[in-house]
Design a protein around this motif. Structure first.
Motif, short mmCIF file in Angstrom:
data_model
loop_
_atom_site.label_atom_id
_atom_site.label_comp_id
_atom_site.label_asym_id
_atom_site.label_seq_id
_atom_site.Cartn_x
_atom_site.Cartn_y
_atom_site.Cartn_z
N LYS A 118 -13.94 24.87 -0.56
CA LYS A 118 -15.22 25.27 -1.14
C LYS A 118 -15.07 25.48 -2.63
O LYS A 118 -15.87 25.03 -3.43
CB LYS A 118 -15.70 26.56 -0.48
N ASP B 35 -14.77 22.45 -4.36
CA ASP B 35 -16.05 21.75 -4.39
C ASP B 35 -16.86 22.19 -5.59
O ASP B 35 -17.46 21.39 -6.30
CB ASP B 35 -16.80 22.07 -3.11
N LYS B 36 -16.83 23.50 -5.82
CA LYS B 36 -17.58 24.03 -6.96
C LYS B 36 -17.00 23.48 -8.26
O LYS B 36 -17.73 22.99 -9.11
CB LYS B 36 -17.49 25.56 -6.96
N LYS C 175 -17.99 20.10 -9.15
CA LYS C 175 -19.30 19.88 -9.75
C LYS C 175 -19.21 19.98 -11.27
O LYS C 175 -19.85 19.24 -11.99
CB LYS C 175 -20.29 20.92 -9.21
N VAL D 192 -23.08 17.54 2.20
CA VAL D 192 -24.42 17.90 1.77
C VAL D 192 -25.24 16.63 1.65
O VAL D 192 -25.00 15.80 0.79
CB VAL D 192 -24.38 18.62 0.41
#
Lengths: 661, 201
Positions: free
Chosen positions: A114, A117-118, A121, A390
């Motif tokens: 996670k 993942d951030k 971005k 997503v």
């Protein structure tokens, strides 16, 4: 998992010399579901080894259609197998700790992923540069890349349901009604139970491979699957495929399997049963559930032996290899299934409501059950999204499920309120009995005369309508002359009825109001009571030690006064009611004739009555709640008055003291 | 998915953010159902849809009411990502909630990766003037710094409740139109960029 290799190498230096490089490489993508089983196999000893060979036989069959899968899940185990038997002594100790460790790692990795993942971005470009540099992390990067270009990512490939540990399959493809089975298993069993029991050679006959593979893919991709277009053989084959692809036996591992086998070989039936029960109770929850459902389902099959041509023997023959147990063990499980899984019952899975479905459940229990399903679905969506899958579709689903949950919650609250209030009023009625009811109506009449008036109006509103309808029906069925002489009568009746009642009711309300005004001027009551109590208090002031006692006494006095006033009012109202009842009987007597004469169509009456009853129910409810508030207010008043008196008293004391000084 | 709004009907996704107890749910419920809920019950997440008339055009608004508490921060990102506009709410009677807006703003910008995301700073509980802790100038300064409008509301009296939702929807709408024209006229865009590059060169 990584901790093993150094450990092992310490004991056997150089053993992995050729392997170690590869190993460290592997750890980079060890969070991959497929990887775990291979390591597990590594630790399980000879016995397991044999099983695996058996396994591989099927796996290679499998391989025809899914070569990739085969390579991923099986080849690492192949490469390590030759070494595993060298340290069988360690396997037991490690097994448990490794399992725990595995789980922890899993969650750690989730978190890590996670986080990444951030980061991803923010610094997308940098990451891509990194990717070129660090080729060893190629696989991890690939996944991240996939995550980033959301639409192209395939959850079916990244997080499949087939071929992963059972626990994981359950988590990924959940049944949302609390049964811990992978959805695919549940659907297959449901479908076979419903449509398969007439098929000759069920489970023996396998379906067309392409169809099964198609379904496998759909489940892996979390698509909604409609089985109805397939025949039951596809379902049986799919179920078999799922079970076969499980990296571990349904009975946890080789060790446990052998214990089961021993138990099954016991001659004494009772002992065998208790031992099996004991062993089953030690299985992990999801294994237990899966075993229970499969065995009970197979047991149902034997009940349809005539049509399916499958008895326990042939079922055992067909499925014992799939379930990785001996013929004898499977037979024993089937034989004892009623006792072994006494608390399990197969139930058809009803998926969570689709959003936008107009019919939300109505009862509290049904709403709560649906809510639980939706919450489970929601958390699964969150899980998938947190894992990086997503898509537009999933986002939309998230909002929709959330909306449905909100709707359900709101509905639950309203239903709860409704049921709660009726429940309460019922309770109150029971508690207070007739007198209480009288009391209640009195209260209401006094406090809300306006409402009472509207009650009267509402009560009579439906009547004129009914009469109009009545008139119409009369005019249809009767002669004109008849009609003419009929209507005045009806009108007369109508006019008379509400008017008289209205007058008497309003009169009585006024009377009541007067009475209450006389009695209940608060100041008066306070003064009177305070006068009395002050006297008492002065007399006993010395003996009163604590404020608390004083307060209690005051409250008691207040309550007595309240009881008195209420009692007198009740008596008054009873008289009033008697009077009204007499009035009514007189009226009834007068009215009985005109009512009998016109041919009142029953339907009209009935409609009117129903409306009135409904109206009445509503008003009763309102009344009950109002009464409750009044009672509460009264109690509060009593408390306040007591406080007031205490205050007064202490003030007086002060004054006296001041004077003395 | 089965009940998608008509292709012509626009759907705007609004997300309520802010600390716990500032009145996000109260604002939402007031807007949705004209009701004011007195008793406080922490929200985990709730979602509502309503059809409204926005400047003579029928549109749908999806409102996602999020949790103010940190406990639910884990699932918050999933929602933030799919939001098209944000109402960042604080209570004018509580300075902490005002300070927290900074963090919410940053979080949103990080998830959305977009400095111009439709966004309104909302000071709620304007009916409790006597308990005011955050003065108007302070709030306005922050909103100017962010380049977003500031509105004071009262979920209790319904003051400005419709306004904040409609204002935000208008922003979302114009933003969507912008995006559309940008993607349609990609050629132009490129030409512009090239021009710029020339200037730089």
């Amino acid at each position: 998992m990584d901790f093993e290799s150094p450990d092992v190498e310490k004991d056997f230096p150089g053993l992995y010399a050729s392997e170690s490089g590869r190993k460290s490489n592997e750890s980079d993508f060890s969070d991959d579901g497929h990887d775990r089983p291979s390591k597990k196999e590594l630790l399980i000893g000879k016995r397991k080894d044999k099983k695996d060979k058996k396994d591989r036989g099927y796996a290679t069959l499998e391989g025809e259609s899914s070569p990739e899968e085969d390579i991923e899940t099986k080849s690492p185990s192949k490469s390590k197998k030759s070494k595993t038997f060298k340290f069988p002594s360690k396997k037991e100790k490690r097994e448990k700790s490794r399992e725990k460790d595995g789980k922890e790692k899993e969650t750690d990795k989730e978190r890590e992923r996670k986080k990444k993942d951030k980061d991803d971005k923010d610094t997308d470009k940098e990451k891509r540069k990194d990717k070129d540099k660090e080729k060893s992390k190629q696989k991890l990067k690939d996944r991240k890349k996939g995550k980033h270009w959301e639409e192209t990512v395939d959850i079916g490939e990244e997080q499949p349901i087939f071929g992963v540990a059972l626990q994981m399959a359950v988590e990924r493809g959940r049944c949302h009604d609390g049964v811990e089975l992978p959805l695919v298993v549940r659907n297959c069993i449901d479908y076979i139970e419903e449509y398969g029991m007439t098929v000759d050679g069920l489970y023996k006959v396998s379906a067309v491979k392409s169809k099964v593979q198609h379904l496998r893919k759909l489940y892996n991709q979390r698509e909604v699957v409609d089985m109805s277009e397939f025949d039951p053989m596809v379902a049986t084959s799919l179920l078999i495929l799922f079970l076969r692809e499980l990296p571990e036996p349904i009975l946890e591992n080789g060790e446990v399997v052998s214990r089961f086998e021993q138990a099954a070989s016991l001659k004494e039936v009772a002992l065998r049963e208790t031992q099996l029960i004991d062993l089953i109770s030690q299985l992990p929850k999801c294994n237990k559930t899966l075993l229970a459902w499969v065995i009970l389902h197979l047991d149902h099959l034997t009940a349809h032996e005539k049509t399916t041509k499958m008895n326990a023997q042939s079922i055992a023959m067909t499925l014992s290899p799939v379930l990785q147990m001996s013929h004898r063990l499977l037979l024993a499980l089937l034989l004892h299934c009623k006792a072994l899984f006494a608390n399990v019952e197969l139930s058809k899975y009803i998926p969570p409501l689709a959003s936008g479905s107009p019919n939300l459940p109505d009862t509290m229990d049904a709403i709560a059950a649906e809510l639980a399903k939706q919450e489970s679905l929601l958390s699964q969506i969150h899980m998938q999204m947190n894992a990086g899958f997503v898509t537009k579709l999933r986002e939309e689903q998230l909002w929709e499920v959330q909306r449905l949950i909100t709707q359900l919650k709101r509905k639950y609250k309203t239903v709860q309120k409704l049921e709660g209030s009726t429940h309460k009023s019922l309770e109150e009625d029971l508690k207070l009995g007739d007198e209480g009811n009288l009391d209640i109506s009195l209260h209401k009449a006094k406090i809300v005369p306006e409402e009472d008036n509207s009650y009267i109006k509402a009560d009579y509103q439906p009547l004129p309508m009914a009469v109009v309808a009545h008139k119409e029906s009369c005019s249809q069925s009767m002669d004109e002359s008849n009609d003419q002489c009929d209507t005045p009568e009806v009108n007369e009746k109508l006019g008379m009825l509400p008017a008289s009642k209205h007058v008497s009711q309003t009169k009585c309300i006024q009377e009541k109001l007067d009475a209450s005004a006389n009695e209940l001027t608060p100041d008066e009551v306070v003064n009177r009571n305070s006068g009395e109590t002050l006297q008492i208090l002065k007399a006993r002031q010395i003996s009163l030690d604590s404020d608390e006692e004083l307060r209690e006494r005051l409250i008691y006095g207040e309550l007595l006064a309240m009881q008195e006033s209420l009692g007198s009012r009740i008596a008054e109202e009873r008289g009033e009611i008697k009077r009204l009842a007499e009035l009514l009987t007189n009226k009834d007597f007068e009215r009985s004739k005109p009512i009998a004469v016109p041919c009142t169509p029953e339907e009209v009456d009935r409609v009117a009555i129903i409306e009135l009853v409904l109206e009445n129910q509503m008003l009763e409810k309102k009344k009950a709640t109002l009464v409750r508030t009044i009672i509460e207010e009264n109690i509060a008043c009593v408390e306040l008055r007591a406080q007031f008196l205490i205050q007064q008293l202490s003030d007086q004391d002060c004054m006296l003291a001041a004077k003395k000084i | 998915m089965s009940k998608k709004p008509g292709a012509t009907q626009a759907l705007h996704k609004v997300i309520m953010v802010g600390s716990g107890g500032v009145g996000k749910s109260a604002l939402t419920l007031q807007f949705m159902y004209d009701e004011f809920v007195e008793d406080y019950e922490p929200t985990k997440a709730d979602s509502y849809r309503k059809t409204v008339v926005l400047d003579a055009e029928e549109v749908q608004i999806d409102i996602l009411d999020t949790a103010g508490q940190e406990d639910y921060a884990a699932i918050r990102d999933n929602y933030f990502r799919s939001g098209e506009g944000f109402l960042c709410v604080f209570s004018i009677t509580e300075d902490d909630s005002f300070q927290a807006t900074q963090e919410f703003r940053e979080q949103i910008l990080r998830v959305k990766n977009d400095d111009h995301i439709p966004f309104l700073l909302v000071g709620n509980k304007s009916d409790l003037q006597e308990k005011r802790k955050v003065n108007l100038a302070e709030a306005q300064a922050r909103s100017q710094q962010w380049g977003v409008p500031y509105v004071e509301t009262s979920a209790k009296t319904r003051e400005n409740v419709d306004k904040v939702f409609f204002d935000l929807m208008r922003e979302i709408r114009s933003r969507k139109i912008e995006d559309k024209s940008a993607s349609n006229g990609r050629g132009k865009d490129r030409a512009k960029r090239k021009k710029k590059m020339c200037i730089i060169l």
